[in-house]
Motif scaffolding. Structure first.
Motif, short mmCIF file in Angstrom:
data_model
loop_
_atom_site.label_atom_id
_atom_site.label_comp_id
_atom_site.label_asym_id
_atom_site.label_seq_id
_atom_site.Cartn_x
_atom_site.Cartn_y
_atom_site.Cartn_z
N THR A 36 0.83 -1.19 0.00
CA THR A 36 0.00 0.00 0.00
C THR A 36 0.87 1.25 0.00
OG1 THR A 36 -0.15 -0.03 2.42
CG2 THR A 36 -1.90 -1.13 1.19
N GLY A 37 0.27 2.35 -0.34
CA GLY A 37 1.00 3.61 -0.37
C GLY A 37 0.35 4.63 0.55
N ASN A 38 0.97 5.79 0.64
CA ASN A 38 0.41 6.87 1.46
C ASN A 38 -1.01 7.18 0.99
OD1 ASN A 38 3.59 8.40 1.38
ND2 ASN A 38 2.72 7.33 3.10
N GLY A 39 -1.91 7.33 1.96
CA GLY A 39 -3.29 7.65 1.65
C GLY A 39 -4.20 6.45 1.54
N ASN A 40 -3.65 5.24 1.54
CA ASN A 40 -4.47 4.04 1.44
C ASN A 40 -5.09 3.62 2.77
OD1 ASN A 40 -2.17 2.72 -0.94
ND2 ASN A 40 -4.18 3.57 -1.38
N TRP A 41 -4.56 4.12 3.88
CA TRP A 41 -5.06 3.75 5.21
C TRP A 41 -5.80 4.95 5.79
CZ3 TRP A 41 -4.53 -1.20 6.82
CH2 TRP A 41 -3.59 -1.98 6.17
N LYS A 42 -7.12 4.81 5.97
CA LYS A 42 -7.94 5.92 6.45
C LYS A 42 -7.47 6.44 7.81
CE LYS A 42 -12.69 7.17 7.46
NZ LYS A 42 -14.07 6.72 7.49
N GLU A 43 -7.17 5.53 8.73
CA GLU A 43 -6.81 5.94 10.08
C GLU A 43 -5.33 6.31 10.21
OE1 GLU A 43 -8.45 4.11 13.38
OE2 GLU A 43 -10.35 3.70 12.40
N SER A 44 -4.51 5.93 9.25
CA SER A 44 -3.08 6.27 9.25
C SER A 44 -2.67 6.66 7.84
CB SER A 44 -2.25 5.06 9.72
OG SER A 44 -2.61 4.67 11.00
N LEU A 46 -0.43 8.35 6.49
CA LEU A 46 0.99 8.37 6.11
C LEU A 46 1.58 6.96 6.04
CD1 LEU A 46 2.22 11.46 8.13
CD2 LEU A 46 1.51 11.34 5.73
N MET A 47 0.80 5.94 6.42
CA MET A 47 1.28 4.56 6.41
C MET A 47 1.28 4.03 4.98
SD MET A 47 2.43 1.99 8.09
CE MET A 47 2.18 2.44 9.79
N GLY A 48 2.28 3.22 4.66
CA GLY A 48 2.35 2.56 3.35
C GLY A 48 3.66 2.86 2.65
N TYR A 49 4.28 1.81 2.15
CA TYR A 49 5.58 1.92 1.49
C TYR A 49 5.47 2.12 -0.01
CZ TYR A 49 10.20 0.54 -0.17
OH TYR A 49 11.41 0.50 -0.79
N GLY A 50 4.53 1.45 -0.67
CA GLY A 50 4.36 1.59 -2.12
C GLY A 50 5.41 0.88 -2.94
N VAL A 51 5.60 -0.42 -2.69
CA VAL A 51 6.67 -1.18 -3.33
C VAL A 51 6.53 -1.25 -4.86
CG1 VAL A 51 5.59 -3.46 -3.15
CG2 VAL A 51 8.09 -3.26 -3.08
N THR A 52 5.33 -1.08 -5.38
CA THR A 52 5.15 -1.22 -6.83
C THR A 52 5.93 -0.18 -7.62
OG1 THR A 52 3.12 0.12 -6.69
CG2 THR A 52 2.87 -2.28 -6.66
N ARG A 53 6.23 0.96 -7.01
CA ARG A 53 7.02 1.96 -7.74
C ARG A 53 8.51 1.64 -7.73
NH1 ARG A 53 6.22 7.07 -3.76
NH2 ARG A 53 6.88 6.00 -1.87
N ASP A 54 8.94 0.71 -6.88
CA ASP A 54 10.35 0.36 -6.78
C ASP A 54 10.74 -0.91 -7.54
OD1 ASP A 54 10.80 2.53 -5.19
OD2 ASP A 54 10.81 1.42 -3.31
N ILE A 55 9.85 -1.91 -7.55
CA ILE A 55 10.18 -3.19 -8.17
C ILE A 55 10.47 -2.99 -9.66
CG2 ILE A 55 9.23 -5.46 -8.82
CD1 ILE A 55 10.09 -5.35 -5.93
N ARG A 67 15.13 4.47 0.57
CA ARG A 67 13.88 3.70 0.59
C ARG A 67 13.88 2.71 1.75
NH1 ARG A 67 9.48 5.23 -0.96
NH2 ARG A 67 8.77 3.27 -1.82
N GLU A 68 15.03 2.12 2.06
CA GLU A 68 15.11 1.20 3.20
C GLU A 68 14.81 1.94 4.50
OE1 GLU A 68 18.36 -1.42 5.67
OE2 GLU A 68 18.73 -1.07 3.55
N ALA A 69 15.34 3.13 4.65
CA ALA A 69 15.07 3.93 5.85
C ALA A 69 13.58 4.26 5.95
CB ALA A 69 15.90 5.21 5.83
N TYR A 70 12.96 4.53 4.81
CA TYR A 70 11.52 4.83 4.80
C TYR A 70 10.72 3.59 5.19
CZ TYR A 70 6.98 6.43 3.20
OH TYR A 70 5.66 6.78 3.13
N LEU A 71 11.08 2.43 4.65
CA LEU A 71 10.40 1.18 5.02
C LEU A 71 10.60 0.89 6.50
CD1 LEU A 71 8.81 -1.36 4.43
CD2 LEU A 71 10.91 -2.40 3.54
#
Length: 104
Positions: A36-44, A46-55, A67-71
């Motif tokens: 998941t990416g930022n904005g995908n979690w209603k209650e959080s 800012l939660m979500g890494y968004g791996v699809t943009r990196d693979i 990116r590792e520090a962000y994860l």
């Protein structure tokens, strides 16, 4: 270990004999944070890494460390203690996989 409703491979609720399956969920939680990416979690939001943009994209040493520090920040915010995070790059520094081992 935390327990929660489990999801199947398509992220639908996992059912057995018409009942929701409840079991340990740490691996699922890590997977959900990664896909998941930022904005995908209603209650959080800012939660979500968004791996699809990196693979399958070029990473290089600097970008993979950022990116590792962000994860790491995402997992710590969800209460995980991280054993390791390993970025698997090919010879051209293209990201092939991310391996994570973490527990609560």
């Amino acid at each position: 270990l935390m327990k929660d409703y489990l999801l199947d491979d398509t992220y639908d609720l996992l059912l057995t004999d018409g009942d929701w399956v409840v079991d340990e969920c740490d691996d699922l939680d890590i997977q959900l944070i990664m896909v998941t990416g930022n904005g995908n979690w209603k209650e959080s939001p800012l939660m979500g890494y968004g791996v699809t943009r990196d693979i399958n994209s070029p990473m290089g040493v600097y970008k993979s460390r950022v990116r590792e520090a962000y994860l790491r920040q995402q997992l710590l915010a969800d209460g995980f203690e991280i054993d390791y995070i390993n970025y698997v790059l090919d010879a051209n520094s293209v990201l092939l996989d991310i391996q994570v081992e973490a527990t609560r």
